[in-house]
Design a protein around this motif. Structure first.
Motif, PDB file in Angstrom:
ATOM      1  N   ILE A   1      31.021  -3.739 -30.186  1.00 38.93           N
ATOM      2  CA  ILE A   1      30.194  -3.279 -29.499  1.00 38.93           C
ATOM      3  C   ILE A   1      29.643  -1.840 -30.208  1.00 38.93           C
ATOM      4  CG2 ILE A   1      29.524  -1.908 -27.382  1.00 38.93           C
ATOM      5  CD1 ILE A   1      31.156  -3.819 -25.830  1.00 38.93           C
TER       6      ILE A   1
ATOM      7  N   PRO B   1      19.067  -4.372 -25.704  1.00 36.83           N
ATOM      8  CA  PRO B   1      19.691  -5.686 -25.664  1.00 36.83           C
ATOM      9  C   PRO B   1      18.884  -6.794 -25.317  1.00 36.83           C
ATOM     10  CG  PRO B   1      21.487  -3.863 -24.976  1.00 36.83           C
ATOM     11  CD  PRO B   1      19.768  -3.285 -24.954  1.00 36.83           C
TER      12      PRO B   1
ATOM     13  N   ILE C   1      35.579  -6.950 -22.448  1.00 37.27           N
ATOM     14  CA  ILE C   1      34.333  -7.580 -22.574  1.00 37.27           C
ATOM     15  C   ILE C   1      34.342  -9.187 -23.058  1.00 37.27           C
ATOM     16  CG2 ILE C   1      33.565  -6.762 -24.860  1.00 37.27           C
ATOM     17  CD1 ILE C   1      31.123  -6.447 -21.825  1.00 37.27           C
ATOM     18  N   ARG C   2      35.006  -9.376 -23.932  1.00 40.80           N
ATOM     19  CA  ARG C   2      35.206 -10.658 -24.418  1.00 40.80           C
ATOM     20  C   ARG C   2      36.763 -10.959 -24.538  1.00 40.80           C
ATOM     21  NH1 ARG C   2      30.765  -8.789 -26.605  1.00 40.80           N
ATOM     22  NH2 ARG C   2      32.068  -7.271 -27.761  1.00 40.80           N
TER      23      ARG C   2
ATOM     24  N   THR D   1      22.691   2.740 -23.006  1.00 41.99           N
ATOM     25  CA  THR D   1      22.041   1.679 -23.327  1.00 41.99           C
ATOM     26  C   THR D   1      20.722   1.464 -22.633  1.00 41.99           C
ATOM     27  OG1 THR D   1      23.972   0.190 -23.906  1.00 41.99           O
ATOM     28  CG2 THR D   1      21.797  -0.986 -23.602  1.00 41.99           C
TER      29      THR D   1
ATOM     30  N   MET E   1      29.423 -14.386 -29.924  1.00 38.45           N
ATOM     31  CA  MET E   1      29.431 -15.724 -29.395  1.00 38.45           C
ATOM     32  C   MET E   1      29.877 -15.488 -27.736  1.00 38.45           C
ATOM     33  SD  MET E   1      31.607 -18.398 -31.748  1.00 38.45           S
ATOM     34  CE  MET E   1      32.688 -17.255 -32.191  1.00 38.45           C
ATOM     35  N   TYR E   2      29.365 -16.341 -26.940  1.00 35.77           N
ATOM     36  CA  TYR E   2      29.507 -16.106 -25.585  1.00 35.77           C
ATOM     37  C   TYR E   2      31.314 -16.505 -25.309  1.00 35.77           C
ATOM     38  CZ  TYR E   2      29.986 -17.494 -20.607  1.00 35.77           C
ATOM     39  OH  TYR E   2      30.272 -17.366 -19.437  1.00 35.77           O
ATOM     40  N   SER E   3      31.832 -15.450 -24.519  1.00 30.74           N
ATOM     41  CA  SER E   3      33.021 -15.807 -24.044  1.00 30.74           C
ATOM     42  C   SER E   3      32.983 -15.577 -22.616  1.00 30.74           C
ATOM     43  CB  SER E   3      33.650 -14.518 -24.801  1.00 30.74           C
ATOM     44  OG  SER E   3      35.039 -14.343 -24.357  1.00 30.74           O
TER      45      SER E   3
ATOM     46  N   ARG F   1      34.189 -14.901 -18.795  1.00 30.81           N
ATOM     47  CA  ARG F   1      35.054 -14.217 -18.225  1.00 30.81           C
ATOM     48  C   ARG F   1      35.539 -14.285 -16.843  1.00 30.81           C
ATOM     49  NH1 ARG F   1      37.633 -12.823 -21.312  1.00 30.81           N
ATOM     50  NH2 ARG F   1      38.129 -11.098 -20.614  1.00 30.81           N
TER      51      ARG F   1
ATOM     52  N   ARG G   1      19.267 -11.826 -15.944  1.00 30.29           N
ATOM     53  CA  ARG G   1      19.074 -10.607 -16.683  1.00 30.29           C
ATOM     54  C   ARG G   1      17.686  -9.756 -16.067  1.00 30.29           C
ATOM     55  NH1 ARG G   1      21.980  -7.276 -20.080  1.00 30.29           N
ATOM     56  NH2 ARG G   1      20.030  -6.738 -21.452  1.00 30.29           N
TER      57      ARG G   1
ATOM     58  N   GLN H   1      19.867 -10.273 -25.428  1.00 30.31           N
ATOM     59  CA  GLN H   1      20.868 -11.193 -25.272  1.00 30.31           C
ATOM     60  C   GLN H   1      20.115 -12.616 -25.769  1.00 30.31           C
ATOM     61  OE1 GLN H   1      23.193  -9.723 -24.601  1.00 30.31           O
ATOM     62  NE2 GLN H   1      22.870  -7.911 -23.112  1.00 30.31           N
TER      63      GLN H   1
ATOM     64  N   CYS I   1      28.876 -11.089 -17.569  1.00 29.54           N
ATOM     65  CA  CYS I   1      29.547  -9.642 -17.828  1.00 29.54           C
ATOM     66  C   CYS I   1      30.436  -9.195 -16.908  1.00 29.54           C
ATOM     67  CB  CYS I   1      28.249  -8.643 -17.752  1.00 29.54           C
ATOM     68  SG  CYS I   1      28.917  -7.381 -18.300  1.00 29.54           S
TER      69      CYS I   1
ATOM     70  N   ASP J   1      21.502  -6.536 -28.920  1.00 27.33           N
ATOM     71  CA  ASP J   1      22.503  -7.504 -28.634  1.00 27.33           C
ATOM     72  C   ASP J   1      22.182  -8.892 -28.389  1.00 27.33           C
ATOM     73  OD1 ASP J   1      23.876  -4.836 -28.456  1.00 27.33           O
ATOM     74  OD2 ASP J   1      24.554  -5.036 -26.494  1.00 27.33           O
TER      75      ASP J   1
ATOM     76  N   GLN K   1      25.571   2.207 -18.856  1.00 29.77           N
ATOM     77  CA  GLN K   1      25.380   0.781 -18.782  1.00 29.77           C
ATOM     78  C   GLN K   1      24.151   0.457 -18.843  1.00 29.77           C
ATOM     79  OE1 GLN K   1      27.514  -1.215 -20.497  1.00 29.77           O
ATOM     80  NE2 GLN K   1      29.500  -0.330 -19.905  1.00 29.77           N
TER      81      GLN K   1
HETATM   82  N1  SAH Z   1      24.994  -2.529 -20.537  1.00 33.14           N
HETATM   83  C1  SAH Z   1      24.707  -3.079 -21.705  1.00 33.14           C
HETATM   84  C2  SAH Z   1      25.799  -3.950 -22.426  1.00 33.14           C
HETATM   85  C3  SAH Z   1      27.092  -3.636 -22.160  1.00 33.14           C
HETATM   86  S1  SAH Z   1      28.204  -4.857 -22.631  1.00 33.14           S
HETATM   87  C4  SAH Z   1      23.401  -4.167 -21.305  1.00 33.14           C
HETATM   88  O1  SAH Z   1      23.091  -4.624 -20.417  1.00 33.14           O
HETATM   89  O2  SAH Z   1      22.754  -4.338 -22.509  1.00 33.14           O
HETATM   90  C5  SAH Z   1      27.647  -4.987 -24.607  1.00 33.14           C
HETATM   91  C6  SAH Z   1      27.145  -6.198 -24.971  1.00 33.14           C
HETATM   92  O3  SAH Z   1      28.357  -7.250 -25.025  1.00 33.14           O
HETATM   93  C7  SAH Z   1      26.240  -6.916 -24.293  1.00 33.14           C
HETATM   94  O4  SAH Z   1      25.076  -6.354 -24.393  1.00 33.14           O
HETATM   95  C8  SAH Z   1      26.529  -8.288 -24.584  1.00 33.14           C
HETATM   96  O5  SAH Z   1      25.675  -8.740 -25.798  1.00 33.14           O
HETATM   97  C9  SAH Z   1      27.820  -8.537 -24.932  1.00 33.14           C
HETATM   98  N2  SAH Z   1      28.685  -9.220 -23.828  1.00 33.14           N
HETATM   99  C10 SAH Z   1      28.839  -8.987 -22.741  1.00 33.14           C
HETATM  100  N3  SAH Z   1      29.449  -9.779 -22.061  1.00 33.14           N
HETATM  101  C11 SAH Z   1      29.961 -10.807 -22.887  1.00 33.14           C
HETATM  102  C12 SAH Z   1      30.401 -12.289 -22.951  1.00 33.14           C
HETATM  103  N4  SAH Z   1      30.865 -12.475 -21.681  1.00 33.14           N
HETATM  104  N5  SAH Z   1      30.368 -13.006 -24.117  1.00 33.14           N
HETATM  105  C13 SAH Z   1      29.823 -12.278 -25.120  1.00 33.14           C
HETATM  106  N6  SAH Z   1      29.229 -11.035 -25.253  1.00 33.14           N
HETATM  107  C14 SAH Z   1      29.179 -10.565 -24.163  1.00 33.14           C
END
Ligand code: SAH
Ligand code: SF4
Ligand code: F3S
Length: 477
Positions: free
Chosen positions: A7, A301, A75-76, A274, A373-375, A377, A315, A303, A189, A341, A226
């Motif tokens: 990040i 960002p 976050i990941r 951001t 890469m998507y992770s 949560r 979003r 996404q 997120c 992002d 954020q």
């Molecule tokens: N508040 C900011 C982002 C904060 S987190 C916004 O809304 O743009 C920073 C970045 O981490 C995000 O923009 C996203 O690209 C990434 N991110 C957040 N959660 C994620 C997840 N579960 N897997 C992968 N990337 C993630």
């Protein structure tokens, strides 16, 4: 190839605070290390301020510490794995000095709560991001041999009255939190769960902090949240969600806050992060155009480039809306740097939808991007509603296509800087050579030039005559 960019500047992850001595020492040493976003690093400066007030001296060597704190990110999955590994290193200290205490702060502490104490036996203290004022009590409890925990989230806490101890800084750029928490609930997120409800900080306390930073020699402040565009201050105790239309009209919004900070001094650069595509207004863009010292750089960002994926991500905007926001930036601030992002392989993402992300990148030509890469949560909307069904190797392949394209675009952008003159704020000596200084232009590109008689904190005009893929090189003119 570096597939998972972080990040913030990767080199800062896990950075320990520099050595600082309190006025009256309690004879104990604190080691404090931070992971995650700039907001976490800013929080560590609040934590340091609270503990130095209590007599702690900070140390860069965890082996000699009496108190080890890790400010964590959730976050990941990879961010959490990194913290778990680090905790293993700290076991050594406990073997040598059984009285040493280990504390976990921040987002991972908030996410796991008491589970942390059960899973990681060496951890003595668990503290969420809104409970740092309670740290001295929690440390006392732990010193008495009890495990201590406070993960209560607050709707009010902004630490507005506390002066951060700027310890990881280069002495030129300072970070100032303007909001905490997030109300957006993007489906992927974890932040709304780890940082709680969104709240804005009193603008007077923000301006005061900016003035103090300027007086202490800082020449750049970055306003952090954020979603900075949703900043709104209607007076102490008033909640955004309960305001009448009239109260909203009288409240200070982000554009107005930007102006207040820009007016602190023309030699104080103002940045922010951001921005959220659904909330970024033209008012903010016009304010940036109006004040020379508000830097021409926006982190927006995206996404994903697919409206269907964006909808599943919750979003709040479509591909078309996002492109319209980019067009507004290019119209109002023609030389604005734009970064983003991107997440690859979100739930049910098809090859077609991935291609839409690549085509959007082609249309925007970002200067810079953080790519992940998507992770999945725990507890998030996506975890509850959708299957994490894009196979790991497909996520990886898509990410590498995104990274390759971005590398190409960054290179093109950098070349466009050739033969231009930029005003550069000097941040220090270049990493590669003692004879060169480095700084940034308004667009946030790194500029390197021969040292001469110049010092950090000064502004110089640099004519760019060479470049690497991401750095501009030139001479002071
Ligand atoms: N508040 C900011 C982002 C904060 S987190 C916004 O809304 O743009 C920073 C970045 O981490 C995000 O923009 C996203 O690209 C990434 N991110 C957040 N959660 C994620 C997840 N579960 N897997 C992968 N990337 C993630
Ligand atoms: Fe997470 Fe979305 Fe809030 Fe950003 S805006 S912190 S991605 S929930
Ligand atoms: Fe990580 Fe928390 Fe920031 S989860 S990205 S440290 S808000």
């Amino acid at each position: 190839m570096e597939l998972e960019n972080k990040i913030i500047d990767e080199s800062k992850q896990g950075e320990a605070l520099l050595v600082k001595k309190p006025e009256v020492s309690n004879g104990k040493k604190l080691f404090l290390e931070s992971y995650g976003c700039q907001m976490n690093f800013a929080d560590s400066e609040i934590v340091a301020s609270i503990l130095i007030d209590k007599g702690y001296t900070t140390t860069k060597d965890f082996e000699e510490a009496d108190l080890i704190f890790v400010n964590t990110c959730a976050i990941r999955d990879a961010a959490e794995a990194r913290v778990r590994n680090r905790l293993n290193d700290f076991k050594r200290v406990k073997l040598k000095n059984p009285k040493a205490l280990v504390g976990v702060l921040g987002c991972m502490a908030e996410r796991l709560k008491t589970q942390f104490l059960e899973e990681e036996k060496l951890v003595d203290i668990v503290v969420g991001p809104d409970a740092y004022r309670d740290l001295p009590n929690l440390i006392e409890e732990a010193e008495d041999g009890r495990k201590a925990i406070n993960v209560i989230l607050s709707k009010e806490e902004t630490y507005a009255d506390l002066t951060p101890v700027r310890l990881t800084s280069n002495g030129v750029s300072a970070f100032i939190s303007i909001t905490r928490g997030c109300d957006n609930m993007c489906s992927f997120c974890v932040v709304p769960f780890t940082r709680g409800r969104e709240r804005s900080r009193d603008p007077e306390s923000i301006v005061k902090e900016a003035k103090e930073a300027f007086a202490a020699g800082y020449r750049e402040v970055t306003l952090l949240g954020q979603n900075v565009d949703s900043y709104l201050w209607a007076g102490g105790g008033l909640k955004k969600e309960t305001l009448t239309e009239e109260q909203k009209g009288n409240a200070a919004n982000f554009a107005q806050l930007l102006e207040k900070v820009a007016l602190v001094d023309p030699d104080l650069r103002v940045r922010f992060s951001t921005s959220h595509p659904k909330d970024m207004t033209d008012d903010v863009l016009y304010m940036m155009a109006k004040h020379e010292n508000i830097c021409n750089n926006i982190h927006l960002p995206v996404q994903s480039g697919s409206s269907k994926v964006l909808e599943m991500m919750n979003r709040g905007y479509t591909r078309e809306w996002y492109k319209e926001r980019i067009a507004a930036i290019r119209k109002i601030i023609p030389d604005c740097g734009i970064s983003t992002d991107i997440i690859s392989g979100f739930c049910a993402e098809t090859e077609e939808e991935h291609k839409e992300t690549l085509s959007l990148m082609e249309e925007v030509h970002y200067d810079f991007a953080f790519m992940f890469m998507y992770s999945e949560r725990p507890k998030t909307l996506a975890e509850r509603k959708y299957a994490d069904d894009v196979p790991e190797e497909v996520k990886r392949k898509r990410l590498s296509e995104i990274v390759d394209l971005q590398r190409l675009h960054s290179g093109i952008r950098t070349k466009q800087g050739l033969n231009k003159i930029y005003r550069v704020l000097i941040e220090g000596v270049s990493k590669k050579s003692e004879d060169m200084l480095m700084g940034r232009n308004s667009q946030n590109s790194v500029v390197v030039f021969p040292r001469g008689d110049h010092k950090k904190g000064e502004y110089v005009n640099v004519l760019v005559d060479q470049c690497t893929s991401s750095t501009l090189i030139g001479k002071v003119v």
